[in-house]
Design an enzyme around this catalytic site. Sequence first.
Site, short mmCIF file in Angstrom:
data_model
loop_
_atom_site.label_atom_id
_atom_site.label_comp_id
_atom_site.label_asym_id
_atom_site.label_seq_id
_atom_site.Cartn_x
_atom_site.Cartn_y
_atom_site.Cartn_z
N CYS A 126 -21.16 -22.43 85.29
CA CYS A 126 -22.25 -23.21 84.72
C CYS A 126 -21.72 -24.42 83.95
O CYS A 126 -21.18 -25.33 84.55
CB CYS A 126 -23.14 -22.31 83.87
SG CYS A 126 -24.73 -23.09 83.55
N TYR A 127 -21.81 -24.43 82.63
CA TYR A 127 -21.26 -25.56 81.87
C TYR A 127 -19.78 -25.73 82.19
O TYR A 127 -19.28 -26.85 82.35
CB TYR A 127 -21.43 -25.31 80.37
CG TYR A 127 -20.91 -26.44 79.49
CD1 TYR A 127 -21.69 -27.55 79.22
CD2 TYR A 127 -19.62 -26.39 78.95
CE1 TYR A 127 -21.22 -28.59 78.43
CE2 TYR A 127 -19.13 -27.42 78.16
CZ TYR A 127 -19.94 -28.52 77.90
OH TYR A 127 -19.47 -29.55 77.12
N HIS A 143 -24.69 -17.93 87.33
CA HIS A 143 -24.02 -16.98 86.44
C HIS A 143 -23.68 -15.69 87.19
O HIS A 143 -24.52 -14.79 87.27
CB HIS A 143 -24.92 -16.65 85.23
CG HIS A 143 -25.04 -17.79 84.28
ND1 HIS A 143 -24.12 -18.05 83.31
CD2 HIS A 143 -25.97 -18.76 84.18
CE1 HIS A 143 -24.47 -19.12 82.63
NE2 HIS A 143 -25.59 -19.58 83.14
N GLY A 196 -22.38 -22.97 78.42
CA GLY A 196 -22.52 -23.46 77.04
C GLY A 196 -23.77 -24.30 76.91
O GLY A 196 -24.35 -24.70 77.92
N GLU A 226 -21.90 -13.36 86.18
CA GLU A 226 -21.71 -12.25 85.23
C GLU A 226 -23.00 -11.47 84.94
O GLU A 226 -22.94 -10.35 84.44
CB GLU A 226 -21.09 -12.76 83.93
CG GLU A 226 -21.97 -13.65 83.06
CD GLU A 226 -21.97 -15.14 83.48
OE1 GLU A 226 -21.63 -15.44 84.64
OE2 GLU A 226 -22.33 -15.98 82.64
N ASP A 243 -17.56 4.99 66.93
CA ASP A 243 -16.36 4.20 66.71
C ASP A 243 -15.39 4.89 65.75
O ASP A 243 -14.19 4.99 66.03
CB ASP A 243 -16.72 2.80 66.17
CG ASP A 243 -17.67 2.07 67.10
OD1 ASP A 243 -17.73 2.46 68.28
OD2 ASP A 243 -18.34 1.13 66.66
N LYS A 253 -17.91 -1.59 73.53
CA LYS A 253 -18.48 -0.28 73.22
C LYS A 253 -18.32 0.73 74.37
O LYS A 253 -17.96 1.88 74.15
CB LYS A 253 -19.97 -0.44 72.89
CG LYS A 253 -20.61 0.78 72.31
CD LYS A 253 -20.35 0.82 70.83
CE LYS A 253 -21.01 1.98 70.14
NZ LYS A 253 -20.78 1.91 68.69
#
Length: 516
Positions: free
Chosen positions: A82-83, A169, A55, A171, A227, A370
């Site tokens: 992180c944050y 991070h 964040g 991710e 979609d 997606k």
Amino acid sequence: MIHEKVIVIDFGGQYNQLVARRVRECNVYCEIYSYRTPLSEILSMNPKGIILTGGPNSVYEEGAATCSRKLFEQGIPVLGLCYGAQLMAYVLGGDVKRADKREYGKTVTEFDTSSFLFQGLPDTSVTWMSHFDAITRLPHGFDAIAHTASTPVAAAEDTDRQLYMIQFHPEVLHTQYGSQMLRNFVTDICGCSCDWEMGSFVDEQIKIIRDKVGNGKVLCALSGGVDSSVAAVLLSKAIGKQLTCVFVDHGLLRKNEGDEVEQVFGPDGSYELNFIRVNAASRYYNRLSGVTEPEQKRKIIGEEFIRIFEEEANKIGRVDYLVQGTIYPDVVESGLGGESAVIKSHHNVGGLPEHVDFKDIIEPLRNLFKDEVRKAGLKLGLPANLVYRQPFPGPGLGIRIIGEVTADKVRIVQDADAIFRDEVAKSNDNPSWMPDQYFAALSNMRSVGVMGDERTYDYAIVLRAVKTVDFMTAESSSIPWEILQTVTNRIINEVRGVNRVLYDLTSKPPGTIEME
Ligand code: XMP
């Protein structure tokens, strides 16, 4: 049908959706909630694990995003990133301070691989760092399990309380073994059995839809995009002919697209549903005649869509449910799920018609990213060319023709675009320059040329091709020169009315991806 769930608590970091995606890649269902969500609500979902995201704040600032100490006292494994890591340290009595220097970018990091979090990893690898603040003293019970040259606490754990913190991070792809670390957390630490997969999602949705709809009638506006197509097929598998799909061919689709959609969904296609194709090209060209202002064009295209959709709905009579192809990033970006600011202002053509009377909306893809929607589409038997289709805006070629739209200009841009797509598709080894979105547009510029011995005075086609992750920012793609030359030659030789081809190098910002 209750899946094990990992909850991502969002503190406003830019990678929040990525964290959830990585967890889902481990076949564990995962949802994002704002840090403002009451703890009781989080606990009522019975999460197997909780991840706190990064964040923009500093934990010690007044009014900084925070969480209750009780979150760490539930016996549920928690991983702070992180944050989130700094917050865990701060709330549990450690110290977080501004470091002398920001640690940013790829950073060599050393790991204690006896930790569950890092098992199976090499002792040293590269991680992605982005922080000013650092954990300078760990709370009681924690041990550091990773460090870098400038950060003594790059990760830490309290195994008794099952609390873990990572300063970098995991991710993002720049962290070499990041996905493996998250997998270790959800499997070995949270004990998830990883049973979330697309086949079972599809079966469950079919059952949920059947229970909800009963004998009711359902209406779906089908655009041919990924979609709405996946939503339509899911509904068709669940309720067959109770579903009616209305496909408005506004004459602003790509070359042959209307027929392709009809082949898949129409009477000769593989799905049982009522399919109505409305060929409205001349109606659109009439309404757009003489209109040059981009916003006015968009408005006309949208309004006309709603009008046609309503006309068709009225012919069908009473409708109980309307289907929408909303997907998870729409939910998060519209501020309903996580902590992100409202980003999206685009709308699909039409939105919801106001005068169609219906009981409720069905959004079967509301929880999918997606790439998951694409997987669901493949499971449902949709052809790969439809499932992997690049995004196409609702107003279609209307915003790729600068100035007035005419039938002849549509023909020019359709033909040029088909050539461009054809040539790019030939390089099928997915090279690094492969654009995420690319198309031909028609400029409003005419210029002098020479063809044979004749002087020409014709239009210029603009080729646009971008690399982008989120479509909010984009860079022009470095398509090899030879491909651009082949495309240019083919367009000039094969498309009547064009004597010049330009390649648009503008990034976004300052340009937008579309022309209007
Ligand atoms: P821009 O031109 O804003 O486009 O950089 C970003 C992305 O959004 C798509 N786009 C639209 N999609 N209705 C849509 O459904 C619209 O009105 C619309 N305008 C732009 C565009 O194709 C790109 O992917």
